[in-house]
Design a protein around this motif. Structure first.
Motif, PDB file in Angstrom:
ATOM      1  N   ILE A 182      55.309  51.701  23.046  1.00 31.59           N
ATOM      2  CA  ILE A 182      57.501  52.003  23.193  1.00 31.59           C
ATOM      3  C   ILE A 182      57.572  51.578  24.785  1.00 31.59           C
ATOM      4  CG2 ILE A 182      59.696  52.790  22.675  1.00 31.59           C
ATOM      5  CD1 ILE A 182      57.943  54.564  21.075  1.00 31.59           C
ATOM      6  N   LEU A 183      57.397  51.717  25.690  1.00 26.28           N
ATOM      7  CA  LEU A 183      56.813  51.864  27.100  1.00 26.28           C
ATOM      8  C   LEU A 183      57.008  50.586  27.582  1.00 26.28           C
ATOM      9  CD1 LEU A 183      57.740  52.448  29.915  1.00 26.28           C
ATOM     10  CD2 LEU A 183      54.976  53.200  29.802  1.00 26.28           C
ATOM     11  N   HIS A 184      55.729  49.911  26.834  1.00 34.36           N
ATOM     12  CA  HIS A 184      55.038  48.324  27.070  1.00 34.36           C
ATOM     13  C   HIS A 184      56.197  47.793  26.394  1.00 34.36           C
ATOM     14  CE1 HIS A 184      52.812  44.743  26.481  1.00 34.36           C
ATOM     15  NE2 HIS A 184      52.825  44.539  25.433  1.00 34.36           N
ATOM     16  N   LYS A 185      56.746  47.558  25.632  1.00 31.41           N
ATOM     17  CA  LYS A 185      58.003  47.140  24.894  1.00 31.41           C
ATOM     18  C   LYS A 185      58.863  46.560  25.690  1.00 31.41           C
ATOM     19  CE  LYS A 185      60.509  45.744  20.807  1.00 31.41           C
ATOM     20  NZ  LYS A 185      60.366  44.445  19.945  1.00 31.41           N
ATOM     21  N   PHE A 186      59.542  47.375  26.102  1.00 29.77           N
ATOM     22  CA  PHE A 186      61.003  47.658  27.042  1.00 29.77           C
ATOM     23  C   PHE A 186      60.828  47.643  29.190  1.00 29.77           C
ATOM     24  CE2 PHE A 186      62.474  49.908  23.733  1.00 29.77           C
ATOM     25  CZ  PHE A 186      63.455  49.820  22.743  1.00 29.77           C
ATOM     26  N   THR A 187      59.342  47.327  28.990  1.00 30.00           N
ATOM     27  CA  THR A 187      59.219  47.474  30.667  1.00 30.00           C
ATOM     28  C   THR A 187      58.651  46.671  30.992  1.00 30.00           C
ATOM     29  OG1 THR A 187      57.030  48.977  30.650  1.00 30.00           O
ATOM     30  CG2 THR A 187      59.095  49.607  30.942  1.00 30.00           C
ATOM     31  N   HIS A 188      57.412  46.143  30.326  1.00 28.80           N
ATOM     32  CA  HIS A 188      56.666  44.397  29.614  1.00 28.80           C
ATOM     33  C   HIS A 188      55.464  44.948  30.368  1.00 28.80           C
ATOM     34  CE1 HIS A 188      59.301  42.296  28.217  1.00 28.80           C
ATOM     35  NE2 HIS A 188      60.165  41.986  28.148  1.00 28.80           N
ATOM     36  N   ILE A 189      54.970  46.309  30.929  1.00 29.33           N
ATOM     37  CA  ILE A 189      54.430  47.047  31.985  1.00 29.33           C
ATOM     38  C   ILE A 189      52.931  47.047  31.270  1.00 29.33           C
ATOM     39  CG2 ILE A 189      52.565  49.196  32.598  1.00 29.33           C
ATOM     40  CD1 ILE A 189      55.735  50.099  33.551  1.00 29.33           C
ATOM     41  N   PRO A 190      51.635  46.178  31.494  1.00 31.70           N
ATOM     42  CA  PRO A 190      50.537  45.898  30.416  1.00 31.70           C
ATOM     43  C   PRO A 190      49.712  46.952  29.685  1.00 31.70           C
ATOM     44  CG  PRO A 190      50.486  44.386  32.985  1.00 31.70           C
ATOM     45  CD  PRO A 190      51.128  45.449  32.704  1.00 31.70           C
ATOM     46  N   PHE A 191      49.863  47.180  28.371  1.00 30.36           N
ATOM     47  CA  PHE A 191      49.887  48.352  27.705  1.00 30.36           C
ATOM     48  C   PHE A 191      48.745  48.901  28.404  1.00 30.36           C
ATOM     49  CE2 PHE A 191      47.562  49.890  23.554  1.00 30.36           C
ATOM     50  CZ  PHE A 191      48.628  50.710  23.810  1.00 30.36           C
ATOM     51  N   ASN A 192      47.281  47.986  28.832  1.00 26.91           N
ATOM     52  CA  ASN A 192      45.977  48.906  28.562  1.00 26.91           C
ATOM     53  C   ASN A 192      46.511  49.725  30.064  1.00 26.91           C
ATOM     54  OD1 ASN A 192      46.683  47.119  30.629  1.00 26.91           O
ATOM     55  ND2 ASN A 192      44.338  46.365  31.054  1.00 26.91           N
ATOM     56  N   LEU A 193      47.670  49.628  30.859  1.00 22.66           N
ATOM     57  CA  LEU A 193      48.275  50.915  32.606  1.00 22.66           C
ATOM     58  C   LEU A 193      49.149  51.645  31.583  1.00 22.66           C
ATOM     59  CD1 LEU A 193      48.480  47.763  34.988  1.00 22.66           C
ATOM     60  CD2 LEU A 193      46.970  49.595  34.144  1.00 22.66           C
ATOM     61  N   CYS A 194      49.636  52.048  30.549  1.00 16.39           N
ATOM     62  CA  CYS A 194      50.731  52.535  29.675  1.00 16.39           C
ATOM     63  C   CYS A 194      50.046  53.786  29.918  1.00 16.39           C
ATOM     64  CB  CYS A 194      51.778  52.354  28.984  1.00 16.39           C
ATOM     65  SG  CYS A 194      52.656  50.678  28.975  1.00 16.39           S
ATOM     66  N   ILE A 195      48.914  54.368  28.964  1.00 12.67           N
ATOM     67  CA  ILE A 195      48.368  55.014  28.837  1.00 12.67           C
ATOM     68  C   ILE A 195      47.974  56.203  30.216  1.00 12.67           C
ATOM     69  CG2 ILE A 195      46.657  56.475  27.205  1.00 12.67           C
ATOM     70  CD1 ILE A 195      46.920  54.691  25.279  1.00 12.67           C
ATOM     71  N   PRO A 196      47.081  55.143  30.518  1.00  8.78           N
ATOM     72  CA  PRO A 196      46.750  55.768  32.639  1.00  8.78           C
ATOM     73  C   PRO A 196      47.698  56.456  32.928  1.00  8.78           C
ATOM     74  CG  PRO A 196      45.389  54.529  32.191  1.00  8.78           C
ATOM     75  CD  PRO A 196      46.494  53.497  30.739  1.00  8.78           C
ATOM     76  N   LEU A 197      48.993  55.953  32.549  1.00  9.15           N
ATOM     77  CA  LEU A 197      50.363  56.064  33.207  1.00  9.15           C
ATOM     78  C   LEU A 197      51.321  57.218  32.671  1.00  9.15           C
ATOM     79  CD1 LEU A 197      52.343  55.306  35.546  1.00  9.15           C
ATOM     80  CD2 LEU A 197      53.591  54.114  33.761  1.00  9.15           C
ATOM     81  N   LEU A 198      51.547  57.404  31.906  1.00 11.33           N
ATOM     82  CA  LEU A 198      51.695  58.311  31.211  1.00 11.33           C
ATOM     83  C   LEU A 198      51.242  59.914  31.559  1.00 11.33           C
ATOM     84  CD1 LEU A 198      52.600  57.190  28.102  1.00 11.33           C
ATOM     85  CD2 LEU A 198      54.745  57.441  29.852  1.00 11.33           C
TER      86      LEU A 198
END
Length: 279
Positions: free
Chosen positions: A139-155
């Motif tokens: 969901i974060l990737h869809k709305f922010t366009h942050i690369p998905f492989n960075l979204c989980i480490p970020l969270l």
């Protein structure tokens, strides 16, 4: 009929994996206040702050996340993700009364995250998911366009940082160790301990190397046409995949045929096909 058995074992894998996740959480992580990311980490922090039961917090986060993910991202998660989403908190509630296995935080982080990594790996092998942060990351990737492989480490990083503030810096560092252990354990469950070697050889004696690998190592060979980046000279390159036991023999054969051969060796963590494992 065979497809029904495959589906049955996939669902059993998802359920078994969620059991390992829950027991690792209750035996090792929760008693030692280790919060290595994910919904489980959030529930550990909220238990300390407000006394809320972890399984209730996990259901309260996982189920709305699943519904939100289905609404925003479409119906691509399937029933197995719903099973994983429901069964982790269920097993956390059922194993709640088990006595902690250790009161040493480092051991708790290592063995708790090994159990969780084992469980997640089994769930993945069953082609399922436990929802939670995976859905939140998508969901974060869809709305922010942050690369998905960075979204989980970020969270996960936000959760670990919060754990440092709520518990202590030391507990947060244990959680970071736990994240690494979880990742490596998932990899081991997915691809196993056997790492094959991919050998690529540039030599003037292509036919001799090809014959030796085929007859003496008994492995298939692929011959590629390669062009030198500087000289632009076209040469042939031999590629062969061998297991760990065969690697030393293959290298010895190549160097015996051509001591000046240019050899590149890479780890191949998973090889599917003739002579190796079947898909």
């Amino acid at each position: 009929m065979a497809s029904h058995w495959v589906l049955f074992f996939e669902y059993m894998s998802v359920i078994l994996g969620t059991f390992f996740i829950a027991t690792g959480f209750n035996l090792f992580l929760l008693p030692n206040q280790i919060a290595p990311g994910g919904v489980a980490g959030i529930s550990t922090i909220l238990l300390h702050l407000f006394g809320w039961e972890p399984y209730i917090v996990q259901w309260a986060i996982n189920i709305p996340l699943f519904m939100l993910g289905t609404l925003i991202l479409g119906r691509k998660f399937g029933l197995k993700t719903l099973v994983g989403t429901i069964f982790v908190p269920l097993f956390v509630s059922l194993t709640n009364g088990i006595s902690p296995a250790t009161s040493e935080p480092l051991l708790g982080a290592i063995f708790g995250c090994m159990a969780c990594g084992l469980g997640i790996g089994i769930v993945f092998r069953g082609k399922g998911s436990t929802g939670g942060m995976d859905l939140a990351a998508q969901i974060l990737h869809k709305f922010t366009h942050i690369p998905f492989n960075l979204c989980i480490p970020l969270l996960d990083g936000v959760i670990v940082l919060t754990a440092m503030l709520v518990f202590s810096i030391e507990q947060g560092l244990y959680a970071l160790i736990g994240l690494f252990v979880t990742s490596r354990t998932i990899d081991l469950v997915q691809v196993g301990f056997n790492s094959s070697k991919n050998i690529m050889v540039i030599t003037e004696y292509v036919e001799e190397v090809r014959t030796a690998l085929l007859s003496e190592v008994d492995r298939g060979v692929t011959v590629w046409h390669a062009e030198g980046g500087y000289t632009k000279q076209v040469k042939k390159m031999v590629m062969c995949v061998v297991n760990q036991r065969e690697f030393a023999r293959a290298r010895q054969l190549i160097k015996r045929i051509d001591p000046n051969a240019f050899i590149v060796v890479m780890n191949a963590s998973e090889v599917i096909g003739e002579g190796f494992k079947r898909a």
